[in-house]
Write a protein that holds these residues in place. Structure first.
Motif, PDB file in Angstrom:
ATOM      1  N   ASP A  64       0.410  30.703 -27.669  1.00  0.00           N
ATOM      2  CA  ASP A  64       1.374  32.134 -28.929  1.00  0.00           C
ATOM      3  C   ASP A  64       2.774  32.632 -28.839  1.00  0.00           C
ATOM      4  O   ASP A  64       3.145  33.170 -29.111  1.00  0.00           O
ATOM      5  CB  ASP A  64       0.512  33.360 -28.359  1.00  0.00           C
ATOM      6  CG  ASP A  64       0.742  34.831 -29.658  1.00  0.00           C
ATOM      7  OD1 ASP A  64       0.747  33.912 -30.788  1.00  0.00           O
ATOM      8  OD2 ASP A  64       1.097  35.975 -29.472  1.00  0.00           O
ATOM      9  N   GLY A  65       2.686  30.796 -28.975  1.00  0.00           N
ATOM     10  CA  GLY A  65       4.844  30.776 -29.110  1.00  0.00           C
ATOM     11  C   GLY A  65       4.980  30.429 -27.727  1.00  0.00           C
ATOM     12  O   GLY A  65       6.247  31.243 -27.511  1.00  0.00           O
ATOM     13  N   ALA A  66       4.827  31.104 -26.235  1.00  0.00           N
ATOM     14  CA  ALA A  66       5.760  31.274 -25.045  1.00  0.00           C
ATOM     15  C   ALA A  66       5.518  29.696 -24.567  1.00  0.00           C
ATOM     16  O   ALA A  66       3.944  29.744 -23.974  1.00  0.00           O
ATOM     17  CB  ALA A  66       4.834  32.151 -25.323  1.00  0.00           C
ATOM     18  N   GLY A 104      15.293  32.861 -23.241  1.00  0.00           N
ATOM     19  CA  GLY A 104      13.555  33.376 -23.576  1.00  0.00           C
ATOM     20  C   GLY A 104      13.945  35.065 -22.414  1.00  0.00           C
ATOM     21  O   GLY A 104      14.684  35.205 -22.521  1.00  0.00           O
ATOM     22  N   ARG A 169       5.113  34.815 -19.137  1.00  0.00           N
ATOM     23  CA  ARG A 169       5.091  33.985 -20.602  1.00  0.00           C
ATOM     24  C   ARG A 169       6.591  34.235 -21.030  1.00  0.00           C
ATOM     25  O   ARG A 169       6.973  34.777 -20.759  1.00  0.00           O
ATOM     26  CB  ARG A 169       4.527  34.534 -21.513  1.00  0.00           C
ATOM     27  CG  ARG A 169       4.316  35.986 -21.820  1.00  0.00           C
ATOM     28  CD  ARG A 169       3.171  36.584 -22.944  1.00  0.00           C
ATOM     29  NE  ARG A 169       2.802  35.534 -24.011  1.00  0.00           N
ATOM     30  CZ  ARG A 169       3.543  35.671 -24.817  1.00  0.00           C
ATOM     31  NH1 ARG A 169       4.642  36.638 -25.165  1.00  0.00           N
ATOM     32  NH2 ARG A 169       3.375  34.739 -26.333  1.00  0.00           N
ATOM     33  N   GLU A 171       8.909  33.892 -23.301  1.00  0.00           N
ATOM     34  CA  GLU A 171       9.170  33.393 -25.821  1.00  0.00           C
ATOM     35  C   GLU A 171      10.468  33.285 -25.925  1.00  0.00           C
ATOM     36  O   GLU A 171      10.639  34.118 -25.140  1.00  0.00           O
ATOM     37  CB  GLU A 171       8.579  35.006 -25.571  1.00  0.00           C
ATOM     38  CG  GLU A 171       8.510  35.370 -27.634  1.00  0.00           C
ATOM     39  CD  GLU A 171       8.371  36.335 -27.925  1.00  0.00           C
ATOM     40  OE1 GLU A 171       7.734  36.898 -29.142  1.00  0.00           O
ATOM     41  OE2 GLU A 171       7.812  37.109 -27.700  1.00  0.00           O
ATOM     42  N   GLU A 173      14.006  32.637 -27.379  1.00  0.00           N
ATOM     43  CA  GLU A 173      15.367  32.901 -28.363  1.00  0.00           C
ATOM     44  C   GLU A 173      15.888  31.255 -28.530  1.00  0.00           C
ATOM     45  O   GLU A 173      16.772  31.453 -30.028  1.00  0.00           O
ATOM     46  CB  GLU A 173      15.635  33.880 -27.851  1.00  0.00           C
ATOM     47  CG  GLU A 173      15.029  35.281 -27.322  1.00  0.00           C
ATOM     48  CD  GLU A 173      15.855  36.404 -26.418  1.00  0.00           C
ATOM     49  OE1 GLU A 173      17.025  35.819 -27.167  1.00  0.00           O
ATOM     50  OE2 GLU A 173      15.763  37.541 -26.326  1.00  0.00           O
ATOM     51  N   ARG A 193      16.411  31.997 -33.250  1.00  0.00           N
ATOM     52  CA  ARG A 193      16.071  32.166 -34.196  1.00  0.00           C
ATOM     53  C   ARG A 193      16.235  33.188 -34.242  1.00  0.00           C
ATOM     54  O   ARG A 193      17.223  34.260 -34.223  1.00  0.00           O
ATOM     55  CB  ARG A 193      14.554  33.031 -32.958  1.00  0.00           C
ATOM     56  CG  ARG A 193      13.448  33.994 -33.977  1.00  0.00           C
ATOM     57  CD  ARG A 193      12.447  35.191 -33.271  1.00  0.00           C
ATOM     58  NE  ARG A 193      11.737  34.219 -31.857  1.00  0.00           N
ATOM     59  CZ  ARG A 193      10.946  33.551 -31.879  1.00  0.00           C
ATOM     60  NH1 ARG A 193       9.936  34.063 -32.860  1.00  0.00           N
ATOM     61  NH2 ARG A 193      10.069  32.977 -31.114  1.00  0.00           N
TER      62      ARG A 193
END
Length: 205
Positions: A64-66, A104, A169, A171, A173, A193
């Motif tokens: 999920d993007g991490a 991140g 996780r 995420e 940046e 991002r």
């Protein structure tokens, strides 16, 4: 020792729109090339006194993007993440003349996700997780081995998930892709991002 970087170029037009897709492609290249521990990454954290620390951990998935890894929640890295969740990940694929740097925010994954991964671990790794009070001072190697033997005896069958073990996780940046270049004119392309999209920036080497 002088090193010449000759592996190739990294151009904006060659990038995937999403940095996670680009990362998967680079990881695939590292696996195909036979890099030792291609999923090894340097995790950087910062303590309450402002002292940074880093260590190698293994990436266990992208969800999920991490970026996802697992560790003892009493370890130095987990303690520092609890106080300051801003972290960095560095994948140093030196043999490929490549590096990926991720900045991140880290957070714990669900207990269900942690349990699902725990059940895939070898029994000896599960025993080691129970036996080690990670980052704590111990007197001797024998103390650690005795703790592992006690855990193995306590759990002759299935080894349960410890309360002090979890997944994290990260995420992203920013995700920077570095490709070594001739005459040290390296290519550095960074995804950043911005609202709901990723912006790609070229950085001077």
């Amino acid at each position: 020792m002088r090193r010449r970087y000759t592996a190739g170029r990294l151009l904006e037009r060659d990038l995937a729109p999403d940095p996670l897709d680009e990362f998967r492609a680079w990881l695939h290249d590292a696996v195909t090339m036979g890099i030792t521990e291609p999923n090894a990454m340097i995790l950087g954290t910062v303590g309450p006194d402002g002292q940074p620390s880093s260590r190698s951990v293994l990436l266990k998935g992208i969800d999920d993007g991490a970026f996802v890894f697992f560790t003892n929640t009493g370890s130095r890295k987990a303690t520092e993440i609890a106080g300051n969740p801003r972290v960095s990940l560095c994948f140093p694929w030196i043999a490929m003349e490549r590096q990926v740097l991720v900045c991140g925010t880290a957070s714990t994954v669900s207990r269900a996700a942690t349990l699902a991964y725990w059940r895939t671990r070898p029994r000896e790794s599960q025993i080691g997780a129970w036996a080690s009070r990670q980052s704590a001072v111990i007197a001797t190697r024998e103390e650690l081995e005795a703790a592992a033997a006690e855990v193995a005896e306590r759990y002759p069958g299935e080894v349960p998930l410890p309360e002090f073990w979890s997944g994290y996780r990260v995420e992203p940046e920013t995700v920077e892709f570095w490709q070594g270049g001739i005459a040290r004119l390296h290519d550095r392309l960074r995804y950043r991002r911005a609202a709901e999209k990723w912006v790609v920036e070229r950085l001077a080497p």
